[in-house]
Write an enzyme that holds these catalytic residues in place. Structure first.
Site, PDB file in Angstrom:
ATOM      1  N   LEU A  10       0.854  -1.188   0.000  1.00  0.00           N
ATOM      2  CA  LEU A  10       0.000   0.000   0.000  1.00  0.00           C
ATOM      3  C   LEU A  10       0.890   1.238   0.000  1.00  0.00           C
ATOM      4  O   LEU A  10       1.615   1.496   0.959  1.00  0.00           O
ATOM      5  CB  LEU A  10      -0.923  -0.011   1.217  1.00  0.00           C
ATOM      6  CG  LEU A  10      -1.808  -1.267   1.371  1.00  0.00           C
ATOM      7  CD1 LEU A  10      -2.776  -1.091   2.536  1.00  0.00           C
ATOM      8  CD2 LEU A  10      -2.558  -1.582   0.084  1.00  0.00           C
ATOM      9  N   ASP A 107       5.734   2.433   3.625  1.00  0.00           N
ATOM     10  CA  ASP A 107       6.509   3.346   4.477  1.00  0.00           C
ATOM     11  C   ASP A 107       7.073   2.648   5.705  1.00  0.00           C
ATOM     12  O   ASP A 107       7.307   3.278   6.737  1.00  0.00           O
ATOM     13  CB  ASP A 107       5.654   4.540   4.904  1.00  0.00           C
ATOM     14  CG  ASP A 107       4.524   4.155   5.850  1.00  0.00           C
ATOM     15  OD1 ASP A 107       4.178   2.951   5.915  1.00  0.00           O
ATOM     16  OD2 ASP A 107       3.986   5.048   6.540  1.00  0.00           O
ATOM     17  N   GLU A 157      -9.318  -0.799  18.752  1.00  0.00           N
ATOM     18  CA  GLU A 157      -8.700   0.519  18.665  1.00  0.00           C
ATOM     19  C   GLU A 157      -8.607   1.140  20.052  1.00  0.00           C
ATOM     20  O   GLU A 157      -9.454   0.907  20.916  1.00  0.00           O
ATOM     21  CB  GLU A 157      -9.490   1.420  17.722  1.00  0.00           C
ATOM     22  CG  GLU A 157      -9.498   0.971  16.273  1.00  0.00           C
ATOM     23  CD  GLU A 157      -8.097   0.826  15.706  1.00  0.00           C
ATOM     24  OE1 GLU A 157      -7.232   1.678  16.016  1.00  0.00           O
ATOM     25  OE2 GLU A 157      -7.842  -0.152  14.974  1.00  0.00           O
ATOM     26  N   HIS A 348      48.585  13.973  -0.661  1.00  0.00           N
ATOM     27  CA  HIS A 348      48.097  15.232  -0.103  1.00  0.00           C
ATOM     28  C   HIS A 348      47.531  16.154  -1.177  1.00  0.00           C
ATOM     29  O   HIS A 348      48.114  16.298  -2.259  1.00  0.00           O
ATOM     30  CB  HIS A 348      49.205  16.041   0.599  1.00  0.00           C
ATOM     31  CG  HIS A 348      50.359  15.244   1.106  1.00  0.00           C
ATOM     32  ND1 HIS A 348      50.376  14.662   2.345  1.00  0.00           N
ATOM     33  CD2 HIS A 348      51.551  14.922   0.537  1.00  0.00           C
ATOM     34  CE1 HIS A 348      51.523  14.028   2.520  1.00  0.00           C
ATOM     35  NE2 HIS A 348      52.252  14.164   1.431  1.00  0.00           N
ATOM     36  N   ASN A 362      54.114   7.695  -7.386  1.00  0.00           N
ATOM     37  CA  ASN A 362      53.965   8.646  -6.281  1.00  0.00           C
ATOM     38  C   ASN A 362      53.537   9.989  -6.868  1.00  0.00           C
ATOM     39  O   ASN A 362      54.244  10.567  -7.693  1.00  0.00           O
ATOM     40  CB  ASN A 362      55.287   8.778  -5.519  1.00  0.00           C
ATOM     41  CG  ASN A 362      55.121   9.532  -4.214  1.00  0.00           C
ATOM     42  OD1 ASN A 362      54.477  10.572  -4.166  1.00  0.00           O
ATOM     43  ND2 ASN A 362      55.737   9.019  -3.153  1.00  0.00           N
ATOM     44  N   ALA A 365      52.133  16.428  -3.634  1.00  0.00           N
ATOM     45  CA  ALA A 365      51.097  17.312  -3.103  1.00  0.00           C
ATOM     46  C   ALA A 365      50.733  18.396  -4.103  1.00  0.00           C
ATOM     47  O   ALA A 365      51.595  18.968  -4.768  1.00  0.00           O
ATOM     48  CB  ALA A 365      51.580  17.943  -1.803  1.00  0.00           C
ATOM     49  N   TYR A 372      39.115  18.532 -17.805  1.00  0.00           N
ATOM     50  CA  TYR A 372      37.921  19.110 -18.429  1.00  0.00           C
ATOM     51  C   TYR A 372      38.279  20.370 -19.194  1.00  0.00           C
ATOM     52  O   TYR A 372      38.890  21.290 -18.642  1.00  0.00           O
ATOM     53  CB  TYR A 372      36.895  19.421 -17.334  1.00  0.00           C
ATOM     54  CG  TYR A 372      35.554  19.891 -17.815  1.00  0.00           C
ATOM     55  CD1 TYR A 372      34.860  19.210 -18.811  1.00  0.00           C
ATOM     56  CD2 TYR A 372      34.957  21.013 -17.238  1.00  0.00           C
ATOM     57  CE1 TYR A 372      33.617  19.637 -19.235  1.00  0.00           C
ATOM     58  CE2 TYR A 372      33.707  21.451 -17.656  1.00  0.00           C
ATOM     59  CZ  TYR A 372      33.037  20.761 -18.656  1.00  0.00           C
ATOM     60  OH  TYR A 372      31.797  21.194 -19.075  1.00  0.00           O
ATOM     61  N   SER A 408      58.690  19.347  -9.907  1.00  0.00           N
ATOM     62  CA  SER A 408      57.696  20.128  -9.170  1.00  0.00           C
ATOM     63  C   SER A 408      57.337  21.409  -9.908  1.00  0.00           C
ATOM     64  O   SER A 408      58.182  22.051 -10.529  1.00  0.00           O
ATOM     65  CB  SER A 408      58.236  20.473  -7.783  1.00  0.00           C
ATOM     66  OG  SER A 408      58.453  19.311  -7.030  1.00  0.00           O
TER      67      SER A 408
END
EC number: 2.7.7.23
Length: 456
Positions: A10, A107, A157, A348, A362, A365, A372, A408
């Site tokens: 139900l 429910d 009831e 990191h 590896n 950081a 994109y 880097s």
């Protein structure tokens, strides 16, 4: 021969008290609509046919209940005239002649297979009606189950109960099983001679007895029969679901330092010897293999974490993240639709998206895979045992070969061959003695701005 069963869900209520733009049965518990939990419980109880009674948001509710596990057919209830009227909206399905008819609510997402099977067992034993009840912590407001000599003689009831009957804590949970051979006859006998002019399913108990039939009650845990009408009750159900699932996982060998702070989805799969630190959130579609560690404040969704890998703290794994054995994704890192090879480290402040990182590599950081271009996504491929220095931008599509080294601060726009060293940054220019001159100029500009402001 196995008994056939039709389950009727139900789910046609207006959900007024939920104060929502969508039906309450579409609201999620543990990351999926609560009605899907009910269907899953029916499938676990070996029920193969479901009649879904819908009203508001009929198409969306039908879609949420759809599954490969059971055959779900929807029936529209055009008027709201009580629970028995709702059941008869599925008259066409009932008429097919199932051995058992089981009525449940859309429910009640905490229901499990056990009480459903118990109700069916009651029918198999020769009873005409089986009501699923519970021992209420506070029975106020619930219909009481009046049981004598093992038979259920009435559902009283609260407003109609005597003082003695109100002391009964065995209450009606609303779910019911009916002998399928007699179901239509019994349901058609229910009248609406009451204050609301509605047809109540609970009248079946006395109707069956009046026809020399027998009704019984079977007990379920109170929490399994918890219904949802408000946002507060939704939060309560979520809490109960999470507590139950955490407990199951810990008994299965998963360690949780602060289990009350871990939030799981309906399909979260955690293997033995997984360790979860506090404040971890699992969205749908996560699988974590044995020995993995999920550190504090991490969020995982649609990810596969393989044996011995570590995640976090403060890491985010988005859909398509696949972490190899003993790999590491550390603090303030995000991985999306990317494969991190066995033993690779992304330690990191890094974003790895639409990428392949080879075993043993590896990633320093601050590295970003620039995937994109404003229209399309592009792939970055990093070979095995490569090293990418800190604060590097890898502009996809681009490949970095096995054993390569990226200095880097580089911006890499072209492929880097295996074992090569790539520098992709401007040459440093040093001007001796220039700092005091620039500092003096900056101070003069600052003083001029202050004078101009004071003169306004």
């Amino acid at each position: 021969m196995e008994r056939t069963c039709l389950a009727i869900i139900l789910a046609a209520g207006e959900s007024t008290r939920m104060k929502s733009a969508m039906s309450k049965v579409l609201h999620p518990v543990a990351g999926r609509p609560m009605i899907a939990h009910v269907v899953d419980a029916l499938a676990s109880a070996s029920i193969s046919d479901v009649a879904l009674v819908v009203g508001r948001d009929a198409d969306a509710v039908s879609a949420a209940a759809a599954t490969d596990e059971v055959a779900v057919t929807s029936f529209l209830q055009k008027e709201r005239l009580g629970t028995a009227h709702a059941v008869l909206a599925a008259r066409e399905a009932i008429a097919k002649g199932y051995d058992d008819v089981l009525v449940v609510f859309g429910d009640t997402p905490l229901i499990t297979a056990a009480p459903l099977k118990a109700a069916r067992d009651g029918l198999a034993a020769g009873n005409d009606v089986v009501v699923i009840g519970f021992q209420a912590t506070d029975p106020t407001g619930y219909g009481r189950l009046i049981v004598k000599d093992g038979a259920l003689v009435a559902i009283r009831e609260h407003r109609d109960a005597s003082d003695e009957e109100r002391r009964i804590t065995y209450c009606n949970g609303g779910l019911m099983a009916i002998d399928g051979r007699k179901a239509l006859d019994l349901l058609n006998r229910i009248g609406n001679a009451n204050a609301k002019g509605e047809y109540y399913l609970t009248d079946l108990v006395e109707i069956a007895r009046s026809l020399d039939g027998r009704a019984i009650a079977v007990e379920a845990p109170e929490e399994e029969l918890t219904g949802c009408n408000t946002r507060a009750e939704l939060a309560y159900i979520e809490r109960l679901w999470q507590q139950r699932r955490r407990h199951e996982l810990m008994l299965a060998g998963v360690s949780m330092i602060a289990p009350e702070t871990v939030f799981l989805s309906w399909d979260t799969a955690l293997a033995q010897d997984v360790l979860l630190e506090p404040n971890v959130v699992f969205g749908p579609g996560v699988r974590v293999e044995s020995g993995a560690v999920i550190h504090a404040f991490s969020h995982l969704e649609g990810a596969h974490v393989r044996a011995g890998a570590t995640v976090g703290p403060f890491a985010r794994l988005r859909p398509g993240a696949d972490l190899g054995a003993k790999s590491k994704v550390g603090n303030f890192c995000e991985v999306k639709n990317a494969e991190i090879g066995a033993g690779a480290k992304v330690n990191h402040l890094t974003y790895i998206g639409d990428a392949f990182v080879g075993a043993g590599s590896n990633i320093g950081a601050g590295t970003i895979t620039c995937n994109y271009d404003g229209v399309n996504k592009h792939v970055t491929r990093i070979g095995a045992n490569a090293f990418v220095g800190s604060n590097s931008s890898l502009v996809a599509p681009v490949s970095i070969g096995d054993g390569a080294l990226v200095a880097s601060g580089s911006v890499i726009t072209e492929d880097v061959p295996a074992d090569a060293v790539a520098f992709g940054r401007a040459r440093q220019d040093v001007k001796p003695g220039r700092a005091p001159i620039l500092r003096e100029r900056y101070e003069a500009e600052k003083a001029a701005r202050k004078r101009a402001k004071a003169a306004e």
